[in-house]
Design an enzyme around this catalytic site. Sequence first.
Site, mmCIF file in Angstrom:
data_model
loop_
_atom_site.group_PDB
_atom_site.id
_atom_site.type_symbol
_atom_site.label_atom_id
_atom_site.label_comp_id
_atom_site.label_asym_id
_atom_site.label_seq_id
_atom_site.Cartn_x
_atom_site.Cartn_y
_atom_site.Cartn_z
ATOM 1 N N GLU A 151 0.862 -1.182 0.000
ATOM 2 C CA GLU A 151 0.000 0.000 0.000
ATOM 3 C C GLU A 151 0.899 1.234 0.000
ATOM 4 O O GLU A 151 1.194 1.822 1.025
ATOM 5 C CB GLU A 151 -0.923 -0.006 1.215
ATOM 6 C CG GLU A 151 -1.968 1.081 1.212
ATOM 7 C CD GLU A 151 -2.756 1.148 2.509
ATOM 8 O OE1 GLU A 151 -3.593 2.060 2.620
ATOM 9 O OE2 GLU A 151 -2.522 0.308 3.407
ATOM 10 N N ALA A 162 -2.277 7.852 7.205
ATOM 11 C CA ALA A 162 -1.285 7.476 8.215
ATOM 12 C C ALA A 162 0.038 7.052 7.598
ATOM 13 O O ALA A 162 0.825 6.353 8.224
ATOM 14 C CB ALA A 162 -1.835 6.361 9.095
ATOM 15 N N HIS A 218 -5.426 6.294 -1.809
ATOM 16 C CA HIS A 218 -4.618 7.390 -1.272
ATOM 17 C C HIS A 218 -4.345 8.378 -2.404
ATOM 18 O O HIS A 218 -3.195 8.664 -2.738
ATOM 19 C CB HIS A 218 -3.327 6.865 -0.659
ATOM 20 C CG HIS A 218 -3.532 6.181 0.652
ATOM 21 N ND1 HIS A 218 -3.646 6.859 1.840
ATOM 22 C CD2 HIS A 218 -3.681 4.865 0.957
ATOM 23 C CE1 HIS A 218 -3.845 6.005 2.826
ATOM 24 N NE2 HIS A 218 -3.880 4.787 2.316
ATOM 25 N N HIS A 239 -9.803 0.820 0.315
ATOM 26 C CA HIS A 239 -10.699 1.367 1.350
ATOM 27 C C HIS A 239 -11.530 2.548 0.843
ATOM 28 O O HIS A 239 -11.241 3.719 1.114
ATOM 29 C CB HIS A 239 -9.989 1.693 2.666
ATOM 30 C CG HIS A 239 -8.678 2.410 2.597
ATOM 31 N ND1 HIS A 239 -8.471 3.550 1.857
ATOM 32 C CD2 HIS A 239 -7.510 2.158 3.236
ATOM 33 C CE1 HIS A 239 -7.238 3.962 2.023
ATOM 34 N NE2 HIS A 239 -6.635 3.134 2.857
ATOM 35 N N ARG A 250 -20.279 16.724 -9.827
ATOM 36 C CA ARG A 250 -19.710 17.049 -11.140
ATOM 37 C C ARG A 250 -18.500 16.178 -11.481
ATOM 38 O O ARG A 250 -18.227 15.949 -12.658
ATOM 39 C CB ARG A 250 -19.328 18.533 -11.198
ATOM 40 C CG ARG A 250 -20.532 19.457 -11.179
ATOM 41 C CD ARG A 250 -20.157 20.887 -11.588
ATOM 42 N NE ARG A 250 -21.338 21.750 -11.517
ATOM 43 C CZ ARG A 250 -21.673 22.471 -10.467
ATOM 44 N NH1 ARG A 250 -20.899 22.440 -9.381
ATOM 45 N NH2 ARG A 250 -22.742 23.221 -10.468
ATOM 46 N N ASP A 299 -8.315 -3.637 7.328
ATOM 47 C CA ASP A 299 -7.290 -2.588 7.443
ATOM 48 C C ASP A 299 -6.756 -2.564 8.869
ATOM 49 O O ASP A 299 -6.405 -1.515 9.407
ATOM 50 C CB ASP A 299 -7.854 -1.222 7.057
ATOM 51 C CG ASP A 299 -6.758 -0.186 6.771
ATOM 52 O OD1 ASP A 299 -5.631 -0.598 6.450
ATOM 53 O OD2 ASP A 299 -7.022 1.018 6.892
ATOM 54 N N GLY A 335 -6.332 3.152 10.603
ATOM 55 C CA GLY A 335 -6.504 1.706 10.577
ATOM 56 C C GLY A 335 -7.514 1.250 11.614
ATOM 57 O O GLY A 335 -7.890 1.995 12.523
#
Length: 411
Positions: A151, A162, A218, A239, A250, A299, A335
Amino acid sequence: MQCTGGVDKEMDKEIPDSTNRLLQFTNCRLIRDHKYVYDDLWVRNGRIVNPEPVFFDEQVKADCQIDCGGNLIAPGYIDLQINGGYGVDFSFDTDTIEQGIDTVARGLVKSGVTSFCPTLVTSPVKTYHTILPRIPQSVPNGAGILGIHAEGPFINPQKKGAHSENCIQTIDEGLSTVERTYGSLDRIKIITLAPERVNDLEVIQQLTDRGITVALGHSMATLRDGERAAVRGATLITHLFNAMLPFHHRDPGLVGLLASDETPHTIYFGIIADGVHTHPAALRIAYRTHRLGLILVTDAISALGLEEGIHHIGQLPLQVKEGKAYIAGTSTLCGSIAPMDECVRIFQKATDCDPIYAIEAATLHPAKCLKIEKTKGTLDFGSDADFIILDDQLHVLSTWIAGKCVHQTAQ
């Protein structure tokens, strides 16, 4: 031979496994073809077997019958995103990663997880080179390891969550950047990246050609950014709703992929149903919008299974207080500390969905995302005998991996 080991015996008593033995699980309901099937489950040599040729060709009886007490047998849960647990952080405890994986894998079976992807958050290059080669292929009596979920570090610093900002990178030299960062791609199963941080999206196709699932997350990506990445092979959103642009009418951002007609394949999305990260109304929106792609993930972090206090997620300290985990000294969530079985129950209650669907969101759907649905996430004949026995409230009574009982709730 009659025996009851598997539902109502203490774990310190001998429990049968399927090595060279034919096990018959009786008095149970199975989840098959999206419905309850009142039938026995037959297991031998770590696989679920068709009883018809056993009866008619081999003409043998079960070596052991296990009475399930009228309870439900479901495939074992699969967690595609878990950062650690039980005091272990996969991205921080580099010197003891082997023992750490062992601890978590053995702990996860208590919540019905039979397979998982250890997840590494954004880390220094040295950390990847140190950890990746040392993660075990398997753990005796523990949940199976499907491969690593990386990740980061190719994420957007504006949605770092985080993750440590000073370790974030851009994929500026294609696949060579990825290989240089991780050292090797052999153990990696999923890579979460922000598509706007990739100079040439062709790298996504190159990764999928190697059997790696590319996830988007992310990120500050627009819907069009997400669609372009999906066309090149991205199949997963990390997530949903967390660490991405909020939905806007929009430009709905990555959330819009759930309803896009510009993607060439099913888009899957992980969602954290821990009662903290995602509001029940948001769970319902995701469920009603794109049911086929919904995947429950925990997570979970190192504080899973621990008391309140200071712990770690990657390079950052975290604090658990009042049932939530934050970056220490901030209000930023970092998490979950809810186990998978609890997430399944929370999701089922929030959406009022069929319990079978809630279970499949943690079994069949992640298996399909990783293209392993022939062997995992199912009770079909020939699949791995990784399954759980649940009561009607979806509490785990026992967990079985390759036909062996690896956890049983005390009665």
